[in-house]
Design a protein around this motif. Structure first.
Motif, PDB file in Angstrom:
ATOM      1  N   ASN A  11      35.653  -4.482  -1.775  1.00  0.00           N
ATOM      2  CA  ASN A  11      36.768  -4.849  -2.633  1.00  0.00           C
ATOM      3  C   ASN A  11      38.068  -4.957  -1.841  1.00  0.00           C
ATOM      4  OD1 ASN A  11      35.117  -5.008  -4.847  1.00  0.00           O
ATOM      5  ND2 ASN A  11      35.499  -2.903  -5.488  1.00  0.00           N
ATOM      6  N   ALA A  12      38.219  -4.161  -0.770  1.00  0.00           N
ATOM      7  CA  ALA A  12      39.433  -4.213   0.042  1.00  0.00           C
ATOM      8  C   ALA A  12      39.571  -5.563   0.712  1.00  0.00           C
ATOM      9  CB  ALA A  12      39.418  -3.106   1.104  1.00  0.00           C
ATOM     10  N   THR A  13      38.438  -6.224   0.949  1.00  0.00           N
ATOM     11  CA  THR A  13      38.496  -7.530   1.602  1.00  0.00           C
ATOM     12  C   THR A  13      38.455  -8.669   0.602  1.00  0.00           C
ATOM     13  OG1 THR A  13      36.102  -7.688   1.822  1.00  0.00           O
ATOM     14  CG2 THR A  13      37.302  -6.644   3.640  1.00  0.00           C
ATOM     15  N   PRO A  89      29.685  -5.142   9.733  1.00  0.00           N
ATOM     16  CA  PRO A  89      30.083  -3.835   9.199  1.00  0.00           C
ATOM     17  C   PRO A  89      30.369  -2.802  10.287  1.00  0.00           C
ATOM     18  CG  PRO A  89      28.103  -4.622   8.086  1.00  0.00           C
ATOM     19  CD  PRO A  89      28.363  -5.554   9.232  1.00  0.00           C
ATOM     20  N   THR A  90      31.365  -1.988  10.041  1.00  0.00           N
ATOM     21  CA  THR A  90      31.640  -0.840  10.887  1.00  0.00           C
ATOM     22  C   THR A  90      30.805   0.313  10.349  1.00  0.00           C
ATOM     23  OG1 THR A  90      33.889  -1.590  11.307  1.00  0.00           O
ATOM     24  CG2 THR A  90      33.437   0.745  11.674  1.00  0.00           C
ATOM     25  N   THR A  91      30.093   0.989  11.234  1.00  0.00           N
ATOM     26  CA  THR A  91      29.224   2.066  10.781  1.00  0.00           C
ATOM     27  C   THR A  91      29.722   3.443  11.176  1.00  0.00           C
ATOM     28  OG1 THR A  91      27.836   1.866  12.764  1.00  0.00           O
ATOM     29  CG2 THR A  91      27.196   0.555  10.810  1.00  0.00           C
ATOM     30  N   ALA A  92      30.760   3.506  12.016  1.00  0.00           N
ATOM     31  CA  ALA A  92      31.282   4.795  12.466  1.00  0.00           C
ATOM     32  C   ALA A  92      32.735   4.667  12.884  1.00  0.00           C
ATOM     33  CB  ALA A  92      30.455   5.313  13.645  1.00  0.00           C
ATOM     34  N   TYR A 148      40.301  -2.036   5.328  1.00  0.00           N
ATOM     35  CA  TYR A 148      38.840  -1.946   5.251  1.00  0.00           C
ATOM     36  C   TYR A 148      38.352  -0.544   5.618  1.00  0.00           C
ATOM     37  CZ  TYR A 148      34.069  -2.571   7.092  1.00  0.00           C
ATOM     38  OH  TYR A 148      32.743  -2.438   7.385  1.00  0.00           O
ATOM     39  N   LEU A 149      38.852  -0.007   6.733  1.00  0.00           N
ATOM     40  CA  LEU A 149      38.409   1.313   7.185  1.00  0.00           C
ATOM     41  C   LEU A 149      38.856   2.420   6.236  1.00  0.00           C
ATOM     42  CD1 LEU A 149      39.020   0.845  11.012  1.00  0.00           C
ATOM     43  CD2 LEU A 149      36.808   0.887   9.823  1.00  0.00           C
ATOM     44  N   ALA A 151      39.278   2.057   3.000  1.00  0.00           N
ATOM     45  CA  ALA A 151      38.425   1.942   1.810  1.00  0.00           C
ATOM     46  C   ALA A 151      37.007   2.424   2.095  1.00  0.00           C
ATOM     47  CB  ALA A 151      38.403   0.496   1.313  1.00  0.00           C
ATOM     48  N   LYS A 152      36.510   2.138   3.273  1.00  0.00           N
ATOM     49  CA  LYS A 152      35.119   2.473   3.587  1.00  0.00           C
ATOM     50  C   LYS A 152      34.939   3.942   3.965  1.00  0.00           C
ATOM     51  CE  LYS A 152      31.043   1.037   6.042  1.00  0.00           C
ATOM     52  NZ  LYS A 152      30.353  -0.091   6.615  1.00  0.00           N
ATOM     53  N   PHE A 153      35.866   4.505   4.744  1.00  0.00           N
ATOM     54  CA  PHE A 153      35.687   5.855   5.275  1.00  0.00           C
ATOM     55  C   PHE A 153      36.619   6.890   4.661  1.00  0.00           C
ATOM     56  CE2 PHE A 153      33.969   3.083   8.574  1.00  0.00           C
ATOM     57  CZ  PHE A 153      32.726   3.659   8.775  1.00  0.00           C
ATOM     58  N   GLY A 154      37.589   6.448   3.864  1.00  0.00           N
ATOM     59  CA  GLY A 154      38.467   7.370   3.157  1.00  0.00           C
ATOM     60  C   GLY A 154      39.191   8.353   4.067  1.00  0.00           C
ATOM     61  N   GLU A 155      39.119   9.628   3.732  1.00  0.00           N
ATOM     62  CA  GLU A 155      39.875  10.671   4.425  1.00  0.00           C
ATOM     63  C   GLU A 155      39.507  10.773   5.904  1.00  0.00           C
ATOM     64  OE1 GLU A 155      42.728  13.077   5.367  1.00  0.00           O
ATOM     65  OE2 GLU A 155      42.597  12.156   3.385  1.00  0.00           O
ATOM     66  N   GLU A 156      38.268  10.468   6.250  1.00  0.00           N
ATOM     67  CA  GLU A 156      37.884  10.520   7.668  1.00  0.00           C
ATOM     68  C   GLU A 156      38.767   9.581   8.486  1.00  0.00           C
ATOM     69  OE1 GLU A 156      34.096   9.634  10.661  1.00  0.00           O
ATOM     70  OE2 GLU A 156      33.859   9.271   8.508  1.00  0.00           O
ATOM     71  N   TYR A 157      38.952   8.366   7.996  1.00  0.00           N
ATOM     72  CA  TYR A 157      39.792   7.414   8.718  1.00  0.00           C
ATOM     73  C   TYR A 157      41.269   7.759   8.557  1.00  0.00           C
ATOM     74  CZ  TYR A 157      42.056   3.301  10.509  1.00  0.00           C
ATOM     75  OH  TYR A 157      42.880   2.477  11.237  1.00  0.00           O
ATOM     76  N   LEU A 158      41.680   8.154   7.374  1.00  0.00           N
ATOM     77  CA  LEU A 158      43.094   8.493   7.154  1.00  0.00           C
ATOM     78  C   LEU A 158      43.537   9.643   8.062  1.00  0.00           C
ATOM     79  CD1 LEU A 158      43.255   8.146   3.274  1.00  0.00           C
ATOM     80  CD2 LEU A 158      44.335   6.643   4.976  1.00  0.00           C
ATOM     81  N   GLY A 159      42.673  10.640   8.246  1.00  0.00           N
ATOM     82  CA  GLY A 159      42.994  11.736   9.151  1.00  0.00           C
ATOM     83  C   GLY A 159      43.125  11.253  10.584  1.00  0.00           C
ATOM     84  N   TYR A 160      42.208  10.403  10.993  1.00  0.00           N
ATOM     85  CA  TYR A 160      42.268   9.823  12.329  1.00  0.00           C
ATOM     86  C   TYR A 160      43.541   8.996  12.486  1.00  0.00           C
ATOM     87  CZ  TYR A 160      41.238   6.651  16.183  1.00  0.00           C
ATOM     88  OH  TYR A 160      41.321   5.909  17.332  1.00  0.00           O
ATOM     89  N   LYS A 161      43.849   8.212  11.480  1.00  0.00           N
ATOM     90  CA  LYS A 161      45.036   7.347  11.496  1.00  0.00           C
ATOM     91  C   LYS A 161      46.319   8.169  11.627  1.00  0.00           C
ATOM     92  CE  LYS A 161      47.091   3.690   8.686  1.00  0.00           C
ATOM     93  NZ  LYS A 161      46.984   2.940   7.448  1.00  0.00           N
TER      94      LYS A 161
END
Length: 168
Positions: A11-13, A89-92, A148-149, A151-161
């Motif tokens: 949906n993000a895309t 797709p990004t898987t990790a 995209y990241l 939306a797909k990975f949520g807090e995992e990506y937000l923390g990294y960001k």
């Protein structure tokens, strides 16, 4: 109906059929387009400002750093088992190696290569087109990938960001 992380990423895309960030094109094409434009402008309107020894040394150093960084990036993608191609797709989330210092070390590598070529060629045109290249990369690729990241990975990506800068 509950939305899964993949549904959110799709949906993000804006495309419910494809798990990808929906970038405008693959990033090397953006850099190559602006590099070719700079070469054409340099051919039509030559403009030199640096001496041979300085420009070759600095340009070569940037090119070497670019390739070393890209080599490390490719190794991290292989180790993580995720796709380098932004259309897939990004898987990790990769957060080690050069990704400890930059969220976009592959794009940083391409920018360093672009700058190294511009300096070695003593092309004001190529160097002047680096900024528009980075603007297109930001809006056409990076912002879309980040949505995209998230939306797909949520807090995992937000923390990294939150913990790692976009460039350096």
């Amino acid at each position: 109906m509950t939305e899964t992380p993949n549904d959110a990423a799709n949906n993000a895309t804006g495309d419910a059929q494809v798990d990808s960030p929906g970038v405008i094109t693959i990033p090397p094409f953006i850099y190559l387009f602006f590099l070719a434009l700079g070469i054409a402008l340099e051919f039509l309107f030559p403009f030199a400002i640096l001496s041979g020894a300085v420009r070759y040394a600095v340009g070569f150093a940037l090119i070497v750093v670019s390739f070393l960084l890209l080599r490390s990036v490719l190794g991290r993608f292989r180790a993580a088992g995720t796709n380098l191609d932004v259309r897939k797709p990004t898987t990790a989330i990769i957060s080690d190696g050069p990704y400890r210092f930059s969220r976009n070390p592959a794009y940083l590598s391409m920018a360093l290569l672009f700058a190294g070529i511009g300096i070695a060629a003593d092309s004001v045109w190529i160097m002047g087109l680096l900024l528009p290249t980075l603007v297109v990369m930001h809006y056409g690729v990076i912002a879309r990938e980040e949505r995209y990241l998230e939306a797909k990975f949520g807090e995992e990506y937000l923390g990294y960001k939150r913990s790692v800068r976009r460039w350096i």
